[in-house]
Design a protein around this motif. Structure first.
Motif, PDB file in Angstrom:
ATOM      1  N   CYS A  38       0.840  -1.194   0.000  1.00  0.00           N
ATOM      2  CA  CYS A  38       0.000   0.000   0.000  1.00  0.00           C
ATOM      3  C   CYS A  38       0.877   1.246   0.000  1.00  0.00           C
ATOM      4  O   CYS A  38       2.049   1.204   0.377  1.00  0.00           O
ATOM      5  N   TYR A  39       0.286   2.345  -0.433  1.00  0.00           N
ATOM      6  CA  TYR A  39       0.913   3.651  -0.267  1.00  0.00           C
ATOM      7  C   TYR A  39       0.527   4.168   1.116  1.00  0.00           C
ATOM      8  O   TYR A  39      -0.575   3.907   1.621  1.00  0.00           O
ATOM      9  N   ARG A  40       1.420   4.950   1.728  1.00  0.00           N
ATOM     10  CA  ARG A  40       1.078   5.499   3.047  1.00  0.00           C
ATOM     11  C   ARG A  40       1.922   6.744   3.337  1.00  0.00           C
ATOM     12  O   ARG A  40       2.964   6.978   2.707  1.00  0.00           O
ATOM     13  N   THR A  41       1.431   7.516   4.296  1.00  0.00           N
ATOM     14  CA  THR A  41       2.200   8.654   4.799  1.00  0.00           C
ATOM     15  C   THR A  41       3.232   8.136   5.792  1.00  0.00           C
ATOM     16  O   THR A  41       3.139   7.008   6.282  1.00  0.00           O
ATOM     17  N   ASN A  42       4.201   8.984   6.109  1.00  0.00           N
ATOM     18  CA  ASN A  42       5.263   8.583   7.026  1.00  0.00           C
ATOM     19  C   ASN A  42       5.585   9.733   7.968  1.00  0.00           C
ATOM     20  O   ASN A  42       6.041  10.791   7.533  1.00  0.00           O
ATOM     21  N   ASP A  43       5.303   9.550   9.272  1.00  0.00           N
ATOM     22  CA  ASP A  43       5.616  10.557  10.291  1.00  0.00           C
ATOM     23  C   ASP A  43       4.969  11.897   9.943  1.00  0.00           C
ATOM     24  O   ASP A  43       5.610  12.953   9.984  1.00  0.00           O
ATOM     25  N   PHE A  44       3.696  11.860   9.642  1.00  0.00           N
ATOM     26  CA  PHE A  44       2.968  13.040   9.189  1.00  0.00           C
ATOM     27  C   PHE A  44       2.090  13.578  10.311  1.00  0.00           C
ATOM     28  O   PHE A  44       1.502  12.814  11.078  1.00  0.00           O
ATOM     29  N   ALA A  45       1.998  14.911  10.406  1.00  0.00           N
ATOM     30  CA  ALA A  45       1.169  15.545  11.434  1.00  0.00           C
ATOM     31  C   ALA A  45       0.419  16.733  10.849  1.00  0.00           C
ATOM     32  O   ALA A  45       0.944  17.474  10.022  1.00  0.00           O
ATOM     33  N   LEU A  46      -0.812  16.911  11.297  1.00  0.00           N
ATOM     34  CA  LEU A  46      -1.591  18.110  11.030  1.00  0.00           C
ATOM     35  C   LEU A  46      -1.632  18.946  12.305  1.00  0.00           C
ATOM     36  O   LEU A  46      -1.397  18.437  13.405  1.00  0.00           O
ATOM     37  N   PHE A  47      -1.937  20.249  12.165  1.00  0.00           N
ATOM     38  CA  PHE A  47      -2.257  21.029  13.349  1.00  0.00           C
ATOM     39  C   PHE A  47      -3.563  20.509  13.941  1.00  0.00           C
ATOM     40  O   PHE A  47      -4.325  19.787  13.282  1.00  0.00           O
ATOM     41  N   ARG A  48      -3.849  20.901  15.184  1.00  0.00           N
ATOM     42  CA  ARG A  48      -5.038  20.408  15.885  1.00  0.00           C
ATOM     43  C   ARG A  48      -6.300  20.637  15.060  1.00  0.00           C
ATOM     44  O   ARG A  48      -6.408  21.591  14.279  1.00  0.00           O
ATOM     45  N   LEU A  49      -7.271  19.747  15.276  1.00  0.00           N
ATOM     46  CA  LEU A  49      -8.563  19.838  14.597  1.00  0.00           C
ATOM     47  C   LEU A  49      -9.655  20.331  15.539  1.00  0.00           C
ATOM     48  O   LEU A  49     -10.818  20.456  15.133  1.00  0.00           O
ATOM     49  N   ASP A  50      -9.287  20.617  16.799  1.00  0.00           N
ATOM     50  CA  ASP A  50     -10.275  21.013  17.796  1.00  0.00           C
ATOM     51  C   ASP A  50      -9.935  22.389  18.361  1.00  0.00           C
ATOM     52  O   ASP A  50      -8.803  22.849  18.283  1.00  0.00           O
ATOM     53  N   TYR A  51     -10.929  23.019  18.958  1.00  0.00           N
ATOM     54  CA  TYR A  51     -10.769  24.321  19.608  1.00  0.00           C
ATOM     55  C   TYR A  51     -11.503  24.232  20.939  1.00  0.00           C
ATOM     56  O   TYR A  51     -12.729  24.099  20.967  1.00  0.00           O
ATOM     57  N   GLY A  52     -10.742  24.259  22.046  1.00  0.00           N
ATOM     58  CA  GLY A  52     -11.376  24.065  23.349  1.00  0.00           C
ATOM     59  C   GLY A  52     -12.038  22.722  23.477  1.00  0.00           C
ATOM     60  O   GLY A  52     -13.126  22.597  24.054  1.00  0.00           O
TER      61      GLY A  52
END
Length: 314
Positions: A224-238
């Protein structure tokens, strides 16, 4: 003072530091020591497991930056510097600790008078050169405000508790032909309308959205294809997730033809798997599996996330 103290950092700017302590003259002595801790989702300090670098920003009561210092893991382990600095007694200060600020982190608007107006982001976000944002560091942030004791010669000690500024994101893509070589990945994954900035109050800037293009690798063991050590900024607020904090659209394209193969809402995906995925956790994980079948394509929860009907967060 909390017992679970591990890491100490020193601000290295002449306006707030001294180079030593002359015992006959207490005015020349360092008078502040800052400690750091990170509890993740428990009550035990686990900072050393998640952070290898911490930058410390010191502000006066008017929000003016006084100094910035940095400690990496080797320096902390080998005790190469004195972990203290000097501030004027009787005045109010704020310290901001930013963890893991490496190649994918840039601090902007540092001279603003409010922490809410100072942000960190990808250095390629709106850089004017057309570079793509491909990742965020696994950042953490902590803020403390304090008033220095008026009495001279008193050592003030404070502990900054760090909190996560990111979501670990793992995407895998099944059912597509393997690449001809590891260097020639024929597909492009992106998250449109992703959160592009986080403030020095550790809140995402819901007004700034952008597209992030995580690099894909081909996993020969799992086909399979996949990401490696990937991060997004938070998806929540409070600790809330809504369509302002999570406007992300997952898109997969064939780079050879430009054809869009997949488009899906991350907010809708989280609503569908609300029992299995909790992106409000400190060590939050966003797992996504894209599966191509002969007649259709699905965006589903990966099999490895569920173990005997329960999420596997280990």
């Amino acid at each position: 003072m909390m017992k679970q103290i591990r890491y100490i950092i020193m601000a290295l700017v002449a306006t707030v530091l001294t180079t030593g302590c002359i015992k006959e003259d207490l005015d020349e002595c360092d008078n502040v020591t800052i400690y750091f801790q990170y509890l993740a989702d428990g009550d035990k300090d686990v900072l050393s497991q998640y952070m290898s670098k911490v930058d410390l920003y010191v502000f006066d009561e008017n929000g003016h930056i006084l100094g910035v210092g940095s400690y990496n893991q080797d320096e902390l382990r080998n005790h190469k510097a004195i972990p203290s600095f000097k501030l004027r007694p009787g005045q109010r200060y704020r310290v901001v600790a930013l963890g893991n600020a490496y190649d994918h982190t840039k601090v902007v608007n540092l001279t603003a008078n409010r922490l809410s107006d100072i942000h960190f982001q990808s250095p390629f976000w709106k850089d004017g050169a057309g570079n793509l944002v491909i990742n965020h560091d696994h950042n953490y942030l902590g803020v403390n405000e304090f008033v220095m004791p008026v009495k001279e010669g008193v050592m003030y000690r404070d502990t900054v508790t760090m909190y996560s500024s990111h979501v670990n994101t793992e995407v895998e893509i099944h059912g597509l032909p393997a690449p001809q070589s590891r260097a020639d990945i024929p597909y492009e994954l992106s998250f449109e309308d992703s959160n592009a900035q986080t403030s020095f109050e550790n809140e995402i800037n819901t007004e700034e959205k952008g597209t992030i293009y995580p690099e894909l690798i081909y996993d020969t063991e799992n086909n399979c294809y996949r990401t490696n050590d990937f991060a997004l900024f938070r998806l929540d607020y409070g600790s809330r997730v809504d369509e302002r904090t999570c406007a992300h659209k997952l898109v997969l394209k064939d780079k050879r033809t430009g054809e869009e193969l997949v488009r899906g809402s991350i907010f809708n995906y989280l609503a569908r798997y609300r029992e299995e995925i909790d992106v409000t956790k400190q060590e939050a994980l966003l797992p996504i599996s894209i599966e191509f079948h002969e007649a259709n394509v699905e965006i589903i929860l990966p099999d490895w996330v569920i173990v005997e009907g329960k999420p596997d967060w280990n």
